[in-house]
Design a protein around this motif. Structure first.
Motif, PDB file in Angstrom:
ATOM      1  N   TRP A   1      -0.912   8.320 -25.336  1.00 22.27           N
ATOM      2  CA  TRP A   1       0.270   7.867 -26.063  1.00 22.27           C
ATOM      3  C   TRP A   1       1.234   7.131 -25.159  1.00 22.27           C
ATOM      4  O   TRP A   1       1.712   6.048 -25.481  1.00 22.27           O
ATOM      5  N   GLN A   2       1.525   7.719 -23.993  1.00 18.46           N
ATOM      6  CA  GLN A   2       2.631   7.241 -23.167  1.00 18.46           C
ATOM      7  C   GLN A   2       2.296   5.966 -22.409  1.00 18.46           C
ATOM      8  O   GLN A   2       1.171   5.769 -21.960  1.00 18.46           O
ATOM      9  N   ILE A   3       3.313   5.107 -22.272  1.00 19.60           N
ATOM     10  CA  ILE A   3       3.153   3.851 -21.536  1.00 19.60           C
ATOM     11  C   ILE A   3       2.611   4.115 -20.141  1.00 19.60           C
ATOM     12  O   ILE A   3       3.103   4.991 -19.426  1.00 19.60           O
ATOM     13  N   GLN A   4       1.569   3.362 -19.758  1.00 21.81           N
ATOM     14  CA  GLN A   4       0.924   3.495 -18.454  1.00 21.81           C
ATOM     15  C   GLN A   4       0.931   2.150 -17.742  1.00 21.81           C
ATOM     16  O   GLN A   4       0.831   1.097 -18.385  1.00 21.81           O
ATOM     17  N   PRO A   5       1.007   2.174 -16.409  1.00 20.22           N
ATOM     18  CA  PRO A   5       0.990   0.908 -15.671  1.00 20.22           C
ATOM     19  C   PRO A   5      -0.392   0.260 -15.612  1.00 20.22           C
ATOM     20  O   PRO A   5      -0.522  -0.932 -15.349  1.00 20.22           O
ATOM     21  N   ASN A   6      -1.428   1.067 -15.890  1.00 22.47           N
ATOM     22  CA  ASN A   6      -2.793   0.582 -15.650  1.00 22.47           C
ATOM     23  C   ASN A   6      -3.644   0.433 -16.896  1.00 22.47           C
ATOM     24  O   ASN A   6      -4.861   0.331 -16.808  1.00 22.47           O
ATOM     25  N   GLY A   7      -3.031   0.442 -18.082  1.00 23.05           N
ATOM     26  CA  GLY A   7      -3.853   0.305 -19.287  1.00 23.05           C
ATOM     27  C   GLY A   7      -3.024   0.365 -20.551  1.00 23.05           C
ATOM     28  O   GLY A   7      -1.836   0.701 -20.528  1.00 23.05           O
ATOM     29  N   ASP A   8      -3.658   0.040 -21.670  1.00 22.57           N
ATOM     30  CA  ASP A   8      -2.969   0.036 -22.958  1.00 22.57           C
ATOM     31  C   ASP A   8      -2.643   1.453 -23.403  1.00 22.57           C
ATOM     32  O   ASP A   8      -3.446   2.376 -23.220  1.00 22.57           O
ATOM     33  N   SER A   9      -1.479   1.626 -24.020  1.00 22.34           N
ATOM     34  CA  SER A   9      -1.091   2.913 -24.596  1.00 22.34           C
ATOM     35  C   SER A   9      -0.684   2.691 -26.043  1.00 22.34           C
ATOM     36  O   SER A   9      -0.335   1.577 -26.449  1.00 22.34           O
ATOM     37  N   VAL A  10      -0.707   3.766 -26.820  1.00 22.25           N
ATOM     38  CA  VAL A  10      -0.308   3.670 -28.220  1.00 22.25           C
ATOM     39  C   VAL A  10       1.191   3.364 -28.310  1.00 22.25           C
ATOM     40  O   VAL A  10       1.618   2.528 -29.112  1.00 22.25           O
ATOM     41  N   GLN A  11       1.984   4.024 -27.492  1.00 20.16           N
ATOM     42  CA  GLN A  11       3.436   3.814 -27.502  1.00 20.16           C
ATOM     43  C   GLN A  11       3.789   2.343 -27.257  1.00 20.16           C
ATOM     44  O   GLN A  11       4.584   1.752 -27.992  1.00 20.16           O
TER      45      GLN A  11
ATOM     46  N   MET B   1       5.555  -0.228 -29.864  1.00 25.76           N
ATOM     47  CA  MET B   1       6.824  -0.860 -29.490  1.00 25.76           C
ATOM     48  C   MET B   1       6.727  -2.385 -29.569  1.00 25.76           C
ATOM     49  O   MET B   1       7.657  -3.060 -30.019  1.00 25.76           O
ATOM     50  N   ARG B   2       5.601  -2.919 -29.162  1.00 26.51           N
ATOM     51  CA  ARG B   2       5.404  -4.363 -29.205  1.00 26.51           C
ATOM     52  C   ARG B   2       5.423  -4.877 -30.640  1.00 26.51           C
ATOM     53  O   ARG B   2       6.041  -5.908 -30.946  1.00 26.51           O
ATOM     54  N   ALA B   3       4.767  -4.134 -31.548  1.00 23.13           N
ATOM     55  CA  ALA B   3       4.749  -4.538 -32.958  1.00 23.13           C
ATOM     56  C   ALA B   3       6.147  -4.460 -33.568  1.00 23.13           C
ATOM     57  O   ALA B   3       6.582  -5.371 -34.287  1.00 23.13           O
ATOM     58  N   LEU B   4       6.862  -3.370 -33.294  1.00 25.30           N
ATOM     59  CA  LEU B   4       8.222  -3.211 -33.809  1.00 25.30           C
ATOM     60  C   LEU B   4       9.154  -4.296 -33.283  1.00 25.30           C
ATOM     61  O   LEU B   4       9.960  -4.865 -34.023  1.00 25.30           O
TER      62      LEU B   4
ATOM     63  N   THR C   1       8.371  -7.248 -32.225  1.00 27.40           N
ATOM     64  CA  THR C   1       8.003  -8.544 -32.819  1.00 27.40           C
ATOM     65  C   THR C   1       8.600  -8.677 -34.213  1.00 27.40           C
ATOM     66  O   THR C   1       9.205  -9.699 -34.554  1.00 27.40           O
ATOM     67  N   PHE C   2       8.468  -7.622 -35.012  1.00 29.68           N
ATOM     68  CA  PHE C   2       8.949  -7.658 -36.389  1.00 29.68           C
ATOM     69  C   PHE C   2      10.480  -7.700 -36.462  1.00 29.68           C
ATOM     70  O   PHE C   2      11.063  -8.479 -37.224  1.00 29.68           O
ATOM     71  N   LEU C   3      11.146  -6.874 -35.650  1.00 35.39           N
ATOM     72  CA  LEU C   3      12.610  -6.774 -35.714  1.00 35.39           C
ATOM     73  C   LEU C   3      13.321  -7.772 -34.789  1.00 35.39           C
ATOM     74  O   LEU C   3      14.552  -7.830 -34.759  1.00 35.39           O
ATOM     75  N   ARG C   4      12.545  -8.504 -34.007  1.00 34.53           N
ATOM     76  CA  ARG C   4      13.048  -9.593 -33.159  1.00 34.53           C
ATOM     77  C   ARG C   4      14.080  -9.133 -32.132  1.00 34.53           C
ATOM     78  O   ARG C   4      15.052  -9.818 -31.837  1.00 34.53           O
ATOM     79  N   GLN C   5      13.843  -7.951 -31.617  1.00 36.46           N
ATOM     80  CA  GLN C   5      14.617  -7.454 -30.475  1.00 36.46           C
ATOM     81  C   GLN C   5      13.827  -6.326 -29.825  1.00 36.46           C
ATOM     82  O   GLN C   5      12.908  -5.778 -30.433  1.00 36.46           O
ATOM     83  N   GLU C   6      14.155  -6.015 -28.573  1.00 25.70           N
ATOM     84  CA  GLU C   6      13.432  -4.963 -27.864  1.00 25.70           C
ATOM     85  C   GLU C   6      13.717  -3.603 -28.522  1.00 25.70           C
ATOM     86  O   GLU C   6      14.873  -3.224 -28.686  1.00 25.70           O
ATOM     87  N   ILE C   7      12.654  -2.899 -28.897  1.00 23.52           N
ATOM     88  CA  ILE C   7      12.782  -1.592 -29.546  1.00 23.52           C
ATOM     89  C   ILE C   7      12.084  -0.541 -28.691  1.00 23.52           C
ATOM     90  O   ILE C   7      10.927  -0.712 -28.297  1.00 23.52           O
TER      91      ILE C   7
ATOM     92  N   LYS D   1       4.791  -4.143 -42.808  1.00 21.62           N
ATOM     93  CA  LYS D   1       4.777  -5.185 -41.769  1.00 21.62           C
ATOM     94  C   LYS D   1       4.119  -4.676 -40.498  1.00 21.62           C
ATOM     95  O   LYS D   1       3.365  -5.408 -39.836  1.00 21.62           O
ATOM     96  N   LEU D   2       4.414  -3.434 -40.131  1.00 21.64           N
ATOM     97  CA  LEU D   2       3.810  -2.879 -38.916  1.00 21.64           C
ATOM     98  C   LEU D   2       2.292  -2.801 -39.050  1.00 21.64           C
ATOM     99  O   LEU D   2       1.560  -3.106 -38.100  1.00 21.64           O
ATOM    100  N   ASN D   3       1.816  -2.402 -40.215  1.00 20.08           N
ATOM    101  CA  ASN D   3       0.367  -2.315 -40.405  1.00 20.08           C
ATOM    102  C   ASN D   3      -0.312  -3.672 -40.312  1.00 20.08           C
ATOM    103  O   ASN D   3      -1.480  -3.766 -39.924  1.00 20.08           O
ATOM    104  N   ARG D   4       0.413  -4.722 -40.653  1.00 16.50           N
ATOM    105  CA  ARG D   4      -0.145  -6.079 -40.516  1.00 16.50           C
ATOM    106  C   ARG D   4      -0.197  -6.507 -39.052  1.00 16.50           C
ATOM    107  O   ARG D   4      -1.076  -7.272 -38.649  1.00 16.50           O
ATOM    108  N   LEU D   5       0.769  -6.018 -38.259  1.00 13.96           N
ATOM    109  CA  LEU D   5       0.855  -6.412 -36.852  1.00 13.96           C
ATOM    110  C   LEU D   5       0.018  -5.543 -35.928  1.00 13.96           C
ATOM    111  O   LEU D   5      -0.445  -6.004 -34.875  1.00 13.96           O
TER     112      LEU D   5
END
Length: 248
Positions: free
Chosen positions: A17-27, A31-34, A36-42, A77-81
């Motif tokens: 789940w948690q953000i990692q420096p060495n690979g993709d995380s769910v968190q 956050m990237r999808a949110l 993108t949709f809300l047009r600010q860092e979330i 919207k999140l499910n689309r992203l």
């Protein structure tokens, strides 16, 4: 304004789940999808940290936004992203001080064990190579209710202030002729705790550890006396509970 997101994910392609420096995380993906949709860092805060490869049928996270949102539209919207292995089920408005992690009253995990080789569930169940006595494993599991300090089942060198947890449910049940599931519910879990408990119960099931020996493992408060952690791919977070008065 604060919102809870109810989501599920297949953890196979993520470093937890948690953000990692060495690979993709769910968190990070959420956050990237949110953002993108809300047009600010979330920023997103989850109810817990699942390890690499662990899945969630239900995870809860919270985020803040400066105005009222249409919750159904946000979920859509999140499910689309989001990629196909992450799904948002629901977004709910909550009180400003509601916290996905600290306000959770319980979490429930399930760990699946297959008793024969199965090509269709190999990513979601673990197959041990010895026959297991699930009655003995259940007898040992019931001793968990007698304790609150689970240092023996915690990953070493974590940043938590206490290793105390209240276990509310712990039981092996038969899913079908070739599959069993261990369901465990507690107010909180330590890092790696469920996988370490299952690994130690498996030692009981193999006849390598007695019920009294399982008690001694807990009482020793030493990770080295417990069994090995079982693989993460068979572990699912399935539920997180909250008080009703958090929701608006």
């Amino acid at each position: 304004m604060r919102y809870f997101i109810y989501l599920a994910y297949d953890g196979t392609n993520y470093h937890g789940w948690q953000i990692q420096p060495n690979g993709d995380s769910v968190q990070e993906t959420l956050m990237r999808a949110l953002s993108t949709f809300l047009r600010q860092e979330i920023e997103v805060v989850g109810a817990g940290r699942t390890d690499a490869g662990v899945h969630a049928r239900l995870m809860v996270a919270h985020f803040d936004f400066g105005r009222e949102l249409d919750c159904m539209m946000v979920a859509d919207k999140l499910n689309r992203l989001l990629p196909p292995d992450i799904a948002v089920y629901e977004v709910k408005r909550v009180k400003e001080d509601a916290h996905a992690r600290f306000d959770a009253t319980y979490r429930t995990y399930k760990y699946y064990v297959a008793t024969r080789k199965e090509p269709f569930n190999r990513h979601y169940a673990w197959r041990p190579y010895n026959a297991l006595d699930f009655d003995k494993m259940n007898e040992a599991a019931r001793t968990l209710f007698d304790y609150t300090d689970f240092t023996s089942f915690s990953k070493l060198h974590t940043d938590v202030k206490t290793n105390n947890c209240k276990i509310m449910h712990a039981e092996w049940t038969k899913v079908n002729e070739t599959e069993w599931v261990f369901t465990v519910q507690a107010d909180r879990f330590l890092r790696n705790m469920v996988r370490a408990i299952v690994g130690t119960l498996v030692e009981v099931g193999r006849g390598k550890l007695t019920i009294e020996g399982f008690r001694k493992v807990i009482e020793n408060k030493d990770r080295g006396s417990a069994g090995s952690s079982v693989p993460g791919h068979a572990l699912f977070l399935v539920d997180v509970g909250y008080p009703d008065d958090l929701f608006i």
